[in-house]
Design a protein around this motif. Structure first.
Motif: not given
Length: 95
Positions: A56-84
């Motif tokens: 919201d305040v600045r552009d993410l660095t490449r490593s921050e963007f990768d970390a955001l993608f990784d966190a969202q991937t973990v959330m999706a996997g955890a959500r799938a486990t909980l849905a199952e």
């Protein structure tokens, strides 16, 4: 013989303290895979919020963007486990 009139006692919505206590109890008796999934989801959710705030305040660095993608991937996997497991209520906002 007289019968007592029951006193009305609201049962919903529960106070936040009661909701949190029930949530802790539910996690205490949940299978280990569910506990791990909830924990992973909560940690990744916090990381996503931190990185979203930076975005919201600045552009993410490449490593921050990768970390955001990784966190969202973990959330999706955890959500799938909980849905199952039929336990999505452990991470979804109750209305």
């Amino acid at each position: 013989m007289t019968t007592a009139t029951p006193t009305p006692r609201p049962t919903a919505p529960l106070p936040p303290v009661a909701v949190e206590a029930l949530s802790r109890l539910e996690r205490a008796f949940a299978p280990p895979a569910v506990v791990v999934a909830v924990t992973r989801y909560e940690v990744a959710s916090e990381r996503t919020a931190e990185l979203s705030h930076l975005m919201d305040v600045r552009d993410l660095t490449r490593s921050e963007f990768d970390a955001l993608f990784d966190a969202q991937t973990v959330m999706a996997g955890a959500r799938a486990t909980l849905a199952e497991a039929g336990q999505l209520h452990l991470i979804e906002v109750q209305s």
